[in-house]
Design a protein around this motif. Sequence first.
Motif, mmCIF file in Angstrom:
data_model
loop_
_atom_site.group_PDB
_atom_site.id
_atom_site.type_symbol
_atom_site.label_atom_id
_atom_site.label_comp_id
_atom_site.label_asym_id
_atom_site.label_seq_id
_atom_site.Cartn_x
_atom_site.Cartn_y
_atom_site.Cartn_z
ATOM 1 N N HIS A 254 0.835 -1.205 0.000
ATOM 2 C CA HIS A 254 0.000 0.000 0.000
ATOM 3 C C HIS A 254 0.868 1.253 0.000
ATOM 4 C CE1 HIS A 254 -2.510 3.218 1.728
ATOM 5 N NE2 HIS A 254 -3.523 2.594 1.146
ATOM 6 N N LEU A 255 1.924 1.255 0.805
ATOM 7 C CA LEU A 255 2.797 2.427 0.869
ATOM 8 C C LEU A 255 3.533 2.652 -0.439
ATOM 9 C CD1 LEU A 255 4.237 1.920 4.460
ATOM 10 C CD2 LEU A 255 2.551 3.615 3.748
ATOM 11 N N LEU A 256 3.966 1.578 -1.097
ATOM 12 C CA LEU A 256 4.644 1.724 -2.382
ATOM 13 C C LEU A 256 3.686 2.196 -3.483
ATOM 14 C CD1 LEU A 256 6.943 -1.447 -2.345
ATOM 15 C CD2 LEU A 256 7.628 0.940 -2.002
ATOM 16 N N ALA A 257 2.406 1.836 -3.352
ATOM 17 C CA ALA A 257 1.413 2.275 -4.351
ATOM 18 C C ALA A 257 0.919 3.685 -4.080
ATOM 19 C CB ALA A 257 0.239 1.302 -4.375
ATOM 20 N N ASN A 258 1.289 4.252 -2.941
ATOM 21 C CA ASN A 258 0.814 5.597 -2.613
ATOM 22 C C ASN A 258 1.255 6.636 -3.641
ATOM 23 O OD1 ASN A 258 -0.767 5.216 -0.391
ATOM 24 N ND2 ASN A 258 0.789 5.787 1.111
ATOM 25 N N PHE A 259 2.523 6.542 -4.088
ATOM 26 C CA PHE A 259 3.029 7.580 -4.995
ATOM 27 C C PHE A 259 2.300 7.588 -6.342
ATOM 28 C CE2 PHE A 259 6.169 8.744 -8.346
ATOM 29 C CZ PHE A 259 6.148 10.116 -8.110
ATOM 30 N N PRO A 260 2.208 6.456 -7.061
ATOM 31 C CA PRO A 260 1.489 6.525 -8.345
ATOM 32 C C PRO A 260 0.018 6.911 -8.181
ATOM 33 C CG PRO A 260 2.023 4.250 -7.778
ATOM 34 C CD PRO A 260 2.784 5.117 -6.838
ATOM 35 N N MET A 261 -0.640 6.420 -7.126
ATOM 36 C CA MET A 261 -2.048 6.783 -6.922
ATOM 37 C C MET A 261 -2.178 8.264 -6.565
ATOM 38 S SD MET A 261 -3.873 4.185 -7.610
ATOM 39 C CE MET A 261 -5.404 4.892 -7.009
ATOM 40 N N ALA A 262 -1.286 8.764 -5.719
ATOM 41 C CA ALA A 262 -1.345 10.175 -5.351
ATOM 42 C C ALA A 262 -1.054 11.068 -6.548
ATOM 43 C CB ALA A 262 -0.355 10.454 -4.225
ATOM 44 N N LEU A 263 -0.119 10.629 -7.416
ATOM 45 C CA LEU A 263 0.203 11.411 -8.613
ATOM 46 C C LEU A 263 -0.997 11.484 -9.552
ATOM 47 C CD1 LEU A 263 2.375 12.929 -10.188
ATOM 48 C CD2 LEU A 263 3.044 10.743 -11.225
ATOM 49 N N ILE A 264 -1.654 10.348 -9.748
ATOM 50 C CA ILE A 264 -2.846 10.333 -10.617
ATOM 51 C C ILE A 264 -3.931 11.246 -10.043
ATOM 52 C CG2 ILE A 264 -4.728 8.883 -11.470
ATOM 53 C CD1 ILE A 264 -2.715 6.562 -11.583
ATOM 54 N N GLY A 265 -4.203 11.134 -8.744
ATOM 55 C CA GLY A 265 -5.233 11.952 -8.123
ATOM 56 C C GLY A 265 -4.903 13.422 -8.157
ATOM 57 N N PHE A 266 -3.618 13.781 -7.928
ATOM 58 C CA PHE A 266 -3.223 15.184 -7.914
ATOM 59 C C PHE A 266 -3.358 15.798 -9.304
ATOM 60 C CE2 PHE A 266 -0.103 18.610 -8.209
ATOM 61 C CZ PHE A 266 -0.432 19.364 -7.101
ATOM 62 N N VAL A 267 -2.860 15.090 -10.318
ATOM 63 C CA VAL A 267 -2.952 15.602 -11.685
ATOM 64 C C VAL A 267 -4.413 15.761 -12.094
ATOM 65 C CG1 VAL A 267 -2.464 15.076 -14.108
ATOM 66 C CG2 VAL A 267 -0.703 14.704 -12.361
ATOM 67 N N TYR A 268 -5.235 14.781 -11.768
ATOM 68 C CA TYR A 268 -6.658 14.863 -12.116
ATOM 69 C C TYR A 268 -7.306 16.058 -11.432
ATOM 70 C CZ TYR A 268 -11.598 13.644 -12.449
ATOM 71 O OH TYR A 268 -12.942 13.684 -12.675
ATOM 72 N N THR A 269 -7.043 16.213 -10.137
ATOM 73 C CA THR A 269 -7.682 17.283 -9.374
ATOM 74 C C THR A 269 -7.268 18.655 -9.878
ATOM 75 O OG1 THR A 269 -7.801 15.887 -7.403
ATOM 76 C CG2 THR A 269 -7.939 18.262 -7.070
ATOM 77 N N VAL A 270 -5.975 18.854 -10.064
ATOM 78 C CA VAL A 270 -5.486 20.155 -10.537
ATOM 79 C C VAL A 270 -6.033 20.466 -11.924
ATOM 80 C CG1 VAL A 270 -3.412 21.424 -11.224
ATOM 81 C CG2 VAL A 270 -3.416 20.105 -9.107
ATOM 82 N N THR A 271 -6.051 19.456 -12.796
ATOM 83 C CA THR A 271 -6.570 19.680 -14.151
ATOM 84 C C THR A 271 -8.043 20.071 -14.121
ATOM 85 O OG1 THR A 271 -4.999 18.063 -15.024
ATOM 86 C CG2 THR A 271 -6.868 18.648 -16.425
ATOM 87 N N VAL A 272 -8.836 19.339 -13.350
ATOM 88 C CA VAL A 272 -10.272 19.613 -13.297
ATOM 89 C C VAL A 272 -10.545 20.975 -12.675
ATOM 90 C CG1 VAL A 272 -12.421 18.922 -12.173
ATOM 91 C CG2 VAL A 272 -11.005 17.218 -13.307
ATOM 92 N N LEU A 273 -9.873 21.271 -11.546
ATOM 93 C CA LEU A 273 -10.155 22.524 -10.845
ATOM 94 C C LEU A 273 -9.736 23.735 -11.672
ATOM 95 C CD1 LEU A 273 -9.236 21.734 -7.122
ATOM 96 C CD2 LEU A 273 -11.499 21.915 -8.155
ATOM 97 N N PHE A 274 -8.528 23.715 -12.213
ATOM 98 C CA PHE A 274 -8.056 24.877 -12.949
ATOM 99 C C PHE A 274 -8.796 25.050 -14.271
ATOM 100 C CE2 PHE A 274 -4.548 24.670 -9.991
ATOM 101 C CZ PHE A 274 -4.215 26.014 -9.813
ATOM 102 N N THR A 275 -9.069 23.945 -14.952
ATOM 103 C CA THR A 275 -9.778 24.050 -16.229
ATOM 104 C C THR A 275 -11.202 24.542 -16.035
ATOM 105 O OG1 THR A 275 -8.453 22.218 -17.099
ATOM 106 C CG2 THR A 275 -10.458 22.797 -18.299
ATOM 107 N N SER A 276 -11.916 23.938 -15.067
ATOM 108 C CA SER A 276 -13.302 24.351 -14.831
ATOM 109 C C SER A 276 -13.364 25.754 -14.254
ATOM 110 C CB SER A 276 -13.988 23.353 -13.886
ATOM 111 O OG SER A 276 -13.280 23.263 -12.665
ATOM 112 N N ALA A 277 -12.390 26.142 -13.398
ATOM 113 C CA ALA A 277 -12.387 27.508 -12.853
ATOM 114 C C ALA A 277 -12.188 28.533 -13.970
ATOM 115 C CB ALA A 277 -11.296 27.642 -11.801
ATOM 116 N N PHE A 278 -11.319 28.220 -14.934
ATOM 117 C CA PHE A 278 -11.106 29.127 -16.057
ATOM 118 C C PHE A 278 -12.339 29.223 -16.945
ATOM 119 C CE2 PHE A 278 -9.714 29.793 -20.475
ATOM 120 C CZ PHE A 278 -9.125 31.058 -20.347
ATOM 121 N N LEU A 279 -13.035 28.072 -17.116
ATOM 122 C CA LEU A 279 -14.176 28.044 -18.025
ATOM 123 C C LEU A 279 -15.490 28.457 -17.367
ATOM 124 C CD1 LEU A 279 -13.455 24.766 -20.024
ATOM 125 C CD2 LEU A 279 -13.186 27.128 -20.804
#
Length: 411
Positions: free
Chosen positions: A36-61
Amino acid sequence: MTERLPSARRDRYAADDRPPPARLAYDAHTWREIAHLLANFPMALIGFVYTVTVLFTSAFLTMTVIGFPLLAAGLMGARQLGKLERARARALLGVRMDEPSPLPLRSTRHGVFAQLWMALKDPVGWRTVLYDFIRLPWGILTFTLTLVSLFVLWPVLPFLARGLTNADRAMVRGLLSPSDELERRIAELESDRGVVVDTAAADLRRIERDLHDGAQARLVNLAMGLGLAKEKLLDGQADDQVAAMVEEAHGEVKLALQELRDLARGIHPAVLTDRGLDAALSSVASRCTVPVKVTVDLDSRPAEAIEGIAYFTVSELLQNVSKHSGARSASVEVWRTDDRLLIQVGDDGRGGARLDGGTGMRGLAERLDAVDGLFVVDSPEGGPTTVTAELPWRDRDRDRDRDRDRQRPTG
C-alpha cells in the motif's frame, strides 16, 4: 411493555478492524501494508494531476456556460477515484468502510439544473478532491521511506510501515468515509417518502371507494326515482304513488348529504379548520362509545399539517378504544413542550395493545415516523393502556407566510 418504531439502522460493521500488532517477522499483513505504501506515490500522482486539471480548467471556463457542467463532471469522476481508494484501503489495510450513497441524478423528478446543482454541491466529491490534492507530498514521502527501508532499515520496517499506514487509515476514514449520521438520515428520508406516498395513495383509494359505494349510489337511486316521478307527473298521475316517490327521494337526498359530510370529515373536518384541536377532539370524543375526558393545553395552534396528523391520530386511537379495549373510561391530553407537540391517549381497558398486533397501530407509528415523530405504546396485559405520540411543532403563522411568499407573483 413499551414498544417504539425504530428509526436508526444498525451499524453494519460491529467487529473491531484494528490490524494485528506489528512485529519483526514479515507476515502477510505487513507485506500488504508495504504494498500500500509503495502504491501511494502513483495513486497520489494520478489523483493530484486529475484534481489540478479539473479545478483549474473548470475555474477558467466558469466565465462561460461550459465551466459548471465540466466541474460537475469532474466531481463525479473524483467520486470514482475515491471509490478506488476505498477499495485499496479495504484490500491492503483491512479498513472496513461503507460506500457513500449515490447521487439520485437519474431520477425523473429532478430537472437538468437541479441535477447540476446537486452534483456541484456533492460533499463526497469535494472531500475526495481535497484528499487527492493533499496526498502528493505524503505519497512521495511514504514511497521514498518504504523503498529505502526495504534495503537499509528492513529490521524496523514493520513498525515503520504500521505507523505510516495508520496515518493512511486516518486520512481515508476522515475524508473518504461516508458520514454515518448523514447516511442514516438519507436512508430514513427515503423510507419516510415511501410511507407518505403509500399513505396518500391508500387515502385516495378509500375516498374513491366511499364515494362510489356510498353517496354516488344514493344519488343514482335518487335520479332514477325522480325520473319516474317526473314521468308520472307528465302523464297527469299526481297521485299518492308520486308523492311517496318524492318523499323517498327526499330521504335519499338527506342520507347522501350526511354521507358526504361524513366523508368530508374523514378528509379534513371543518371544525378542526375553524376552531382548532380542542373543539375537534371534543367532537371526536363525543362519538366514542366510552366517556372520554379531553384536555388540550396549547397557547397557539400548530401548523395545519401537524394539526391534521394529531387529529387523525387521536381519532384512530379512540376508535380502537371503542372497538377493542373494553374500557369504561378514556382520556386525551394534548400539550406542547419546547418544539414538540405531545399527545397521550389512555384507557382503563383490558390492555395488550401492540404495534405488531394489526395494521392500525403500525400504520400510525409509520405515519408519525415519516414526519420525525415518535409513537410509544405502553399496554400490559390487563391494562391500563397509554399511547404517547410526539410530533414536531411548527408555528401556523410561519407556514402561512411561506405559502403566501410562494403564491406571490414575481416580476
